[in-house]
Write a protein that holds these residues in place. Structure first.
Motif, PDB file in Angstrom:
ATOM      1  N   MET A   1     -69.852 -27.693 -74.211  1.00  0.00           N
ATOM      2  CA  MET A   1     -68.673 -28.560 -74.307  1.00  0.00           C
ATOM      3  C   MET A   1     -67.414 -27.731 -74.069  1.00  0.00           C
ATOM      4  O   MET A   1     -67.213 -26.700 -74.699  1.00  0.00           O
ATOM      5  CB  MET A   1     -68.608 -29.227 -75.683  1.00  0.00           C
ATOM      6  N   LEU A   2     -66.574 -28.176 -73.142  1.00  0.00           N
ATOM      7  CA  LEU A   2     -65.350 -27.452 -72.830  1.00  0.00           C
ATOM      8  C   LEU A   2     -64.320 -27.599 -73.943  1.00  0.00           C
ATOM      9  O   LEU A   2     -64.084 -28.704 -74.446  1.00  0.00           O
ATOM     10  CB  LEU A   2     -64.756 -27.961 -71.517  1.00  0.00           C
ATOM     11  N   LYS A   3     -63.702 -26.475 -74.289  1.00  0.00           N
ATOM     12  CA  LYS A   3     -62.646 -26.488 -75.300  1.00  0.00           C
ATOM     13  C   LYS A   3     -61.291 -26.454 -74.609  1.00  0.00           C
ATOM     14  O   LYS A   3     -61.072 -25.659 -73.691  1.00  0.00           O
ATOM     15  CB  LYS A   3     -62.798 -25.281 -76.235  1.00  0.00           C
ATOM     16  N   VAL A   4     -60.387 -27.329 -75.060  1.00  0.00           N
ATOM     17  CA  VAL A   4     -59.095 -27.492 -74.405  1.00  0.00           C
ATOM     18  C   VAL A   4     -57.972 -27.412 -75.423  1.00  0.00           C
ATOM     19  O   VAL A   4     -58.097 -27.916 -76.546  1.00  0.00           O
ATOM     20  CB  VAL A   4     -59.025 -28.851 -73.675  1.00  0.00           C
ATOM     21  N   VAL A   5     -56.872 -26.788 -75.010  1.00  0.00           N
ATOM     22  CA  VAL A   5     -55.619 -26.815 -75.770  1.00  0.00           C
ATOM     23  C   VAL A   5     -54.558 -27.457 -74.888  1.00  0.00           C
ATOM     24  O   VAL A   5     -54.410 -27.091 -73.717  1.00  0.00           O
ATOM     25  CB  VAL A   5     -55.168 -25.391 -76.177  1.00  0.00           C
ATOM     26  N   ILE A   6     -53.851 -28.439 -75.437  1.00  0.00           N
ATOM     27  CA  ILE A   6     -52.742 -29.091 -74.740  1.00  0.00           C
ATOM     28  C   ILE A   6     -51.437 -28.478 -75.237  1.00  0.00           C
ATOM     29  O   ILE A   6     -51.211 -28.372 -76.454  1.00  0.00           O
ATOM     30  CB  ILE A   6     -52.707 -30.607 -75.003  1.00  0.00           C
ATOM     31  N   ILE A   7     -50.580 -28.091 -74.300  1.00  0.00           N
ATOM     32  CA  ILE A   7     -49.277 -27.526 -74.653  1.00  0.00           C
ATOM     33  C   ILE A   7     -48.199 -28.494 -74.170  1.00  0.00           C
ATOM     34  O   ILE A   7     -47.935 -28.599 -72.970  1.00  0.00           O
ATOM     35  CB  ILE A   7     -49.093 -26.135 -74.029  1.00  0.00           C
ATOM     36  N   ILE A  48     -52.421 -29.335 -84.892  1.00  0.00           N
ATOM     37  CA  ILE A  48     -51.111 -29.176 -84.250  1.00  0.00           C
ATOM     38  C   ILE A  48     -50.510 -27.840 -84.649  1.00  0.00           C
ATOM     39  O   ILE A  48     -50.539 -27.458 -85.814  1.00  0.00           O
ATOM     40  CB  ILE A  48     -50.152 -30.319 -84.665  1.00  0.00           C
ATOM     41  N   THR A  49     -49.962 -27.130 -83.650  1.00  0.00           N
ATOM     42  CA  THR A  49     -49.237 -25.901 -83.950  1.00  0.00           C
ATOM     43  C   THR A  49     -47.864 -25.940 -83.296  1.00  0.00           C
ATOM     44  O   THR A  49     -47.687 -26.580 -82.256  1.00  0.00           O
ATOM     45  CB  THR A  49     -50.002 -24.650 -83.468  1.00  0.00           C
ATOM     46  N   THR A  50     -46.928 -25.278 -83.920  1.00  0.00           N
ATOM     47  CA  THR A  50     -45.580 -25.145 -83.352  1.00  0.00           C
ATOM     48  C   THR A  50     -45.276 -23.678 -83.033  1.00  0.00           C
ATOM     49  O   THR A  50     -44.139 -23.323 -82.749  1.00  0.00           O
ATOM     50  CB  THR A  50     -44.528 -25.682 -84.337  1.00  0.00           C
ATOM     51  N   ASN A  51     -46.324 -22.861 -83.082  1.00  0.00           N
ATOM     52  CA  ASN A  51     -46.165 -21.415 -82.888  1.00  0.00           C
ATOM     53  C   ASN A  51     -47.136 -20.947 -81.808  1.00  0.00           C
ATOM     54  O   ASN A  51     -48.352 -21.075 -81.957  1.00  0.00           O
ATOM     55  CB  ASN A  51     -46.442 -20.694 -84.207  1.00  0.00           C
ATOM     56  N   PHE A  52     -46.617 -20.388 -80.722  1.00  0.00           N
ATOM     57  CA  PHE A  52     -47.474 -19.906 -79.639  1.00  0.00           C
ATOM     58  C   PHE A  52     -48.478 -18.860 -80.145  1.00  0.00           C
ATOM     59  O   PHE A  52     -49.595 -18.769 -79.631  1.00  0.00           O
ATOM     60  CB  PHE A  52     -46.637 -19.299 -78.514  1.00  0.00           C
ATOM     61  N   ASN A  53     -48.100 -18.094 -81.138  1.00  0.00           N
ATOM     62  CA  ASN A  53     -48.960 -17.016 -81.625  1.00  0.00           C
ATOM     63  C   ASN A  53     -50.155 -17.508 -82.427  1.00  0.00           C
ATOM     64  O   ASN A  53     -51.053 -16.718 -82.738  1.00  0.00           O
ATOM     65  CB  ASN A  53     -48.151 -16.035 -82.475  1.00  0.00           C
ATOM     66  N   THR A  54     -50.176 -18.795 -82.757  1.00  0.00           N
ATOM     67  CA  THR A  54     -51.319 -19.342 -83.499  1.00  0.00           C
ATOM     68  C   THR A  54     -52.166 -20.276 -82.643  1.00  0.00           C
ATOM     69  O   THR A  54     -53.004 -21.007 -83.172  1.00  0.00           O
ATOM     70  CB  THR A  54     -50.836 -20.089 -84.765  1.00  0.00           C
ATOM     71  N   ILE A  55     -51.960 -20.240 -81.329  1.00  0.00           N
ATOM     72  CA  ILE A  55     -52.789 -21.054 -80.437  1.00  0.00           C
ATOM     73  C   ILE A  55     -54.224 -20.543 -80.476  1.00  0.00           C
ATOM     74  O   ILE A  55     -54.474 -19.340 -80.380  1.00  0.00           O
ATOM     75  CB  ILE A  55     -52.242 -21.023 -78.995  1.00  0.00           C
ATOM     76  N   LEU A  56     -55.167 -21.464 -80.602  1.00  0.00           N
ATOM     77  CA  LEU A  56     -56.570 -21.120 -80.765  1.00  0.00           C
ATOM     78  C   LEU A  56     -57.250 -20.827 -79.424  1.00  0.00           C
ATOM     79  O   LEU A  56     -56.765 -21.258 -78.366  1.00  0.00           O
ATOM     80  CB  LEU A  56     -57.301 -22.267 -81.468  1.00  0.00           C
ATOM     81  N   PRO A  57     -58.384 -20.114 -79.443  1.00  0.00           N
ATOM     82  CA  PRO A  57     -59.136 -19.857 -78.213  1.00  0.00           C
ATOM     83  C   PRO A  57     -59.641 -21.148 -77.580  1.00  0.00           C
ATOM     84  O   PRO A  57     -60.030 -22.089 -78.278  1.00  0.00           O
ATOM     85  CB  PRO A  57     -60.307 -18.991 -78.698  1.00  0.00           C
ATOM     86  N   ALA A  58     -59.650 -21.184 -76.229  1.00  0.00           N
ATOM     87  CA  ALA A  58     -60.110 -22.366 -75.505  1.00  0.00           C
ATOM     88  C   ALA A  58     -60.560 -21.958 -74.112  1.00  0.00           C
ATOM     89  O   ALA A  58     -60.292 -20.847 -73.647  1.00  0.00           O
ATOM     90  CB  ALA A  58     -58.992 -23.417 -75.425  1.00  0.00           C
ATOM     91  N   ASP A  59     -61.259 -22.865 -73.438  1.00  0.00           N
ATOM     92  CA  ASP A  59     -61.682 -22.630 -72.050  1.00  0.00           C
ATOM     93  C   ASP A  59     -60.557 -22.925 -71.074  1.00  0.00           C
ATOM     94  O   ASP A  59     -60.455 -22.273 -70.032  1.00  0.00           O
ATOM     95  CB  ASP A  59     -62.888 -23.515 -71.715  1.00  0.00           C
ATOM     96  N   VAL A  60     -59.715 -23.926 -71.421  1.00  0.00           N
ATOM     97  CA  VAL A  60     -58.610 -24.323 -70.549  1.00  0.00           C
ATOM     98  C   VAL A  60     -57.379 -24.600 -71.406  1.00  0.00           C
ATOM     99  O   VAL A  60     -57.466 -25.300 -72.425  1.00  0.00           O
ATOM    100  CB  VAL A  60     -58.941 -25.595 -69.731  1.00  0.00           C
ATOM    101  N   TYR A  61     -56.250 -24.065 -70.967  1.00  0.00           N
ATOM    102  CA  TYR A  61     -54.965 -24.342 -71.606  1.00  0.00           C
ATOM    103  C   TYR A  61     -54.139 -25.169 -70.626  1.00  0.00           C
ATOM    104  O   TYR A  61     -53.854 -24.720 -69.507  1.00  0.00           O
ATOM    105  CB  TYR A  61     -54.243 -23.036 -71.951  1.00  0.00           C
ATOM    106  N   THR A 139     -65.407 -29.923 -63.891  1.00  0.00           N
ATOM    107  CA  THR A 139     -66.215 -30.424 -65.007  1.00  0.00           C
ATOM    108  C   THR A 139     -65.340 -31.153 -66.023  1.00  0.00           C
ATOM    109  O   THR A 139     -65.694 -32.243 -66.509  1.00  0.00           O
ATOM    110  CB  THR A 139     -66.946 -29.256 -65.705  1.00  0.00           C
ATOM    111  N   LEU A 140     -64.186 -30.564 -66.328  1.00  0.00           N
ATOM    112  CA  LEU A 140     -63.251 -31.187 -67.263  1.00  0.00           C
ATOM    113  C   LEU A 140     -62.750 -32.523 -66.722  1.00  0.00           C
ATOM    114  O   LEU A 140     -62.719 -33.529 -67.454  1.00  0.00           O
ATOM    115  CB  LEU A 140     -62.080 -30.246 -67.521  1.00  0.00           C
ATOM    116  N   ALA A 141     -62.372 -32.537 -65.453  1.00  0.00           N
ATOM    117  CA  ALA A 141     -61.827 -33.754 -64.852  1.00  0.00           C
ATOM    118  C   ALA A 141     -62.872 -34.877 -64.812  1.00  0.00           C
ATOM    119  O   ALA A 141     -62.576 -36.035 -65.138  1.00  0.00           O
ATOM    120  CB  ALA A 141     -61.318 -33.458 -63.443  1.00  0.00           C
TER     121      ALA A 141
END
Length: 251
Positions: A1-7, A48-61, A139-141
């Motif tokens: 399963m692909l992991k995604v972070v939305i910014i 939800i995060t408001t800090n770039f330094n706490t962004i979690l690991p993901a396959d796609v940002y 794959t994500l799309a």
């Protein structure tokens, strides 16, 4: 399963968050927003995060911010050699910071936060520097849409310009039609079936084949009556320019 972070927290980000949260093939691990409250109706606070330094690991940002902010946000990301993409139709892939692997995940649709869309029908235009990254984006799309295209930056620019004509400009013409109806105490609802049929026709016909009206017929008398009816000079100019365009393309 692909992991995604939305910014981002704008219209496109809202719809991506919604569709990824509903997908069984994608895990939305987190979303970044300058103001957490802007996403609180979509996600629990833990996502939800408001800090770039706490962004979690993901396959796609996925950077989904205004075009002018893409380069700045990409430069602020605190990691390297990760797959980072943006969702813009008019920004080149090279605008992303080269410290990460770069790509584009562009949904070609008009989005409003409070208007639901069928994401399966939305064209997703993909681009990447590396073939292996394209496979990830594809794959994500395909997890959320049935319409996936490989589109390079130049092609995407042309699509974006074309989209402005068929969407933004057409919508402003709706606004003009609404104003004309409103000024003359005519319900705009009377025009809705015509708008619907016109949109439906271009699903099965080329736009040139679907064209009707006085300019197509070269009905000069009717066009002169319309121009005499219009009192706003800007509307007269728009009417004349569009009539000339129709005539020039139907000679």
């Amino acid at each position: 399963m692909l992991k995604v972070v939305i910014i981002g927290s704008g219209n496109v980000a809202h719809h991506l968050i919604t569709v990824f949260e509903q997908s069984n093939s994608v895990q939305l691990v987190q979303a970044y927003a300058r103001n957490a409250a802007s996403l609180s109706n979509l996600l629990p606070a833990s996502k939800i995060t408001t800090n770039f330094n706490t962004i979690l690991p993901a396959d796609v940002y996925i950077i989904s911010v205004t075009d002018d902010a893409i380069a700045e946000v990409a430069a602020l990301l605190p990691f390297t050699n990760q797959l980072v993409v943006h969702t813009s139709g008019s920004v080149g892939l090279q605008q992303l910071n080269a410290k990460n692997r770069r790509g584009v995940f562009y949904p070609l649709q008009t989005f409003s936060k409070n208007k639901a869309v069928d994401f399966k029908q939305i064209p997703l235009c993909l681009e990447s520097e590396l073939e292996a990254d394209y496979a990830i984006l594809e794959t994500l799309a395909k997890a959320v849409s049935d319409n996936v295209y490989a589109i390079n930056s130049k092609q995407r620019q042309s699509l974006h310009v074309a989209a402005v004509f068929v969407n933004n400009f057409v919508n402003d013409l709706y606004r003009i039609g609404y104003d004309i109806c409103n000024e003359n105490n005519v319900p705009f609802d009377i025009l809705r079936p015509l708008i619907h049929e016109t949109a439906n026709k271009v699903q099965v016909l080329q736009p040139k084949e679907a064209q009707t009206g006085p300019a197509k017929r070269n009905d000069v008398r009717t066009m002169e009556k319309h121009l005499a009816f219009l009192t706003d000079e800007k509307k007269k100019i728009i009417y004349t320019l569009l009539s000339q365009s129709i005539q020039n393309n139907n000679e």
